[in-house]
Write a protein that holds these residues in place. Structure first.
Motif, short mmCIF file in Angstrom:
data_model
loop_
_atom_site.label_atom_id
_atom_site.label_comp_id
_atom_site.label_asym_id
_atom_site.label_seq_id
_atom_site.Cartn_x
_atom_site.Cartn_y
_atom_site.Cartn_z
N GLN A 1 7.44 36.72 17.78
CA GLN A 1 8.09 36.99 19.08
C GLN A 1 7.08 37.72 19.71
O GLN A 1 6.09 38.41 19.23
N HIS B 1 10.65 38.23 23.28
CA HIS B 1 10.65 36.91 23.67
C HIS B 1 10.45 35.94 22.35
O HIS B 1 9.18 36.20 21.73
N ARG B 2 11.28 35.30 21.46
CA ARG B 2 10.88 34.48 20.63
C ARG B 2 10.25 33.25 21.05
O ARG B 2 10.50 32.36 21.71
N LEU B 3 9.01 33.18 20.32
CA LEU B 3 8.15 32.04 20.44
C LEU B 3 8.39 31.11 19.34
O LEU B 3 8.24 29.52 19.83
N ASP C 1 5.04 23.32 19.36
CA ASP C 1 5.90 24.67 19.53
C ASP C 1 5.32 25.36 18.28
O ASP C 1 4.18 25.23 17.64
N CYS C 2 5.86 26.62 18.18
CA CYS C 2 5.34 27.31 16.99
C CYS C 2 6.51 27.56 15.88
O CYS C 2 6.88 28.58 15.59
N ALA D 1 1.14 30.20 18.52
CA ALA D 1 1.59 31.34 19.04
C ALA D 1 0.61 32.14 19.66
O ALA D 1 1.04 32.49 20.75
N LEU E 1 0.58 30.37 23.25
CA LEU E 1 1.85 30.66 24.02
C LEU E 1 1.71 32.05 24.41
O LEU E 1 2.13 32.43 25.46
N PHE E 2 1.24 32.98 23.72
CA PHE E 2 1.15 34.47 24.03
C PHE E 2 0.39 34.59 25.17
O PHE E 2 0.57 35.10 26.33
#
Ligand code: KG4
Ligand code: ZN
Length: 364
Positions: free
Chosen positions: A151, A160-162, A214-215, A263, A266-267
């Protein structure tokens, strides 16, 4: 309330720990644990190889009032000194959640104290801020018996869920592998101990979802691969058990390093200006030394400030619930006495649920 200082009683009953704690939140936003009592029901559930909801709910009823009295006594406070009473309102085993939440409502009603209905996952997510200053936004990896998710924690109530698991939780995978090997419950610590004497290269287990953009996570295929090896081996020597454990841990570690890399990417896309974001790892599996080494390497590689709270605050406890309540109260987010217990309650309400992530009745 004394010059912006608040005292909050926290109650946790969402799975197989009955817990009560009092924390203090200071005017500057720092926190302290005043008392923290956890009663594990592990022995009650061990014969069944997992948590039995009915047994858990009954045990919470039997022990909760005594634990609250003890937490208040150790804190040297009366109920009239409290600024808020916080309880886990979900997600978790509904029977247990109702026990804790109803108790909190009773205290709130009797003493005119604000009620904080806390999301258990928010408790895990905010724990690090109870211990030290950690600025938002940060990256959270929650790895427990019921949840495995990344998250972005942007603020209190802002998630925000990754990524999440599409089947088993990581702790659940450890527990199932332990069960296949006859190692007892909970399996994580046992698998870790046996892996120490094993050969991580002997079995080439799959690295689920490795390389995917994705993660998310998936562990059920890995568990099946372990089952097949165990079946093929037939009678297991101690060395076989150690090698299976070590090879399983190696597969999990490599998968985790890969998912973590995604992750972080994306972060950074979401928050390009945050130089060295904190990476908080919470949940019982965070105790695993092999995985801790993965997190340390990743933190050095990706310029992350790694924070793994101590085990007693990483696993289920009421101090984290009290703290999440304190953070919410400071923002004026107290709840109505009519608030309901919830078996499911995702942190990020905007994301579609993924089957298997945070199963009904699973530990959070
Ligand atoms: O957070 P937790 O205490 O309870 C919840 O699930 O909420 O996590 C328990 C899980 C169990 O699945 C247990 O097997 C796993 O954490 N675990 C570990 C280790 N210690 C506990 N898994 C791997 N290695 C460990 N050392
Ligand atoms: Zn939990």
């Amino acid at each position: 309330m004394d010059q912006g200082r608040t005292h909050i009683l926290g109650i946790e009953t969402s799975c197989d720990e009955t817990a009560a704690a009092v924390i203090r939140r200071n005017a500057d936003g720092s926190g302290e644990i005043v008392s923290n009592i956890v009663l594990s029901q592990l022995k009650d559930h061990a014969p069944y190889g997992g948590v039995v909801p009915e047994i858990a709910a009954r045990a919470h009823v039997s022990h909760l009032d005594g634990l609250i009295a003890q937490a208040m006594k150790e804190a040297g406070l009366g109920f009239e000194d409290l600024d808020g009473v916080a309880a886990t309102a979900g997600p978790g085993l509904l029977g247990g959640v109702i026990v804790g939440l109803t108790m909190a409502k009773g205290i709130a009603l009797a003493h005119g104290t604000p009620l904080l209905a806390v999301n258990h996952l928010e408790g895990h997510a905010l724990t690090a801020r109870l211990l030290r200053t950690v600025e938002f936004p940060y990256l959270l990896l929650l790895i427990s018996g019921g949840h495995t998710q990344f998250q972005i924690v942007a603020g209190v109530g802002r998630y925000h869920r990754l990524g999440t698991t599409i089947d088993d939780a990581l702790g659940e995978a450890f527990d199932k592998v332990a069960k296949l090997l006859g190692l007892g419950y909970p399996g994580g610590p046992q698998v870790e101990a046996r892996a120490r004497g094993g050969n991580p290269q002997r079995f080439d287990f799959p690295r689920p979802l490795k390389g995917r953009k994705d993660c998310n996570f998936s562990f059920s295929g890995l568990k099946t691969a372990v089952r097949e090896v165990v079946n093929d081996l037939g009678t297991l020597s101690d060395q076989d058990v150690a090698d299976v454990c070590a090879s399983f841990e190696a597969a999990v570690a490599e998968t985790m390093a890969d998912r973590l890399k995604m992750a972080v990417t994306l972060f950074r896309e979401a928050h390009p200006r945050v130089e060295s974001p904190a990476l908080i790892v919470a949940g019982g599996v965070a105790a695993n030394a092999r995985l801790k080494a993965v997190f340390e390497t990743a933190a050095a590689q990706h310029r992350l400030n790694l924070i793994v709270p101590p085990a007693r605050l990483c696993t289920d406890n009421a101090a984290m619930i009290a703290w999440a309540g304190a953070e919410r109260l400071a923002l004026g987010l107290a709840d109505d006495l009519g608030v309901a217990a919830r078996a499911r309650w995702p942190l990020d309400q905007t994301q579609a649920p993924i089957y298997g992530s945070g199963k009904l009745g699973a530990k959070a």
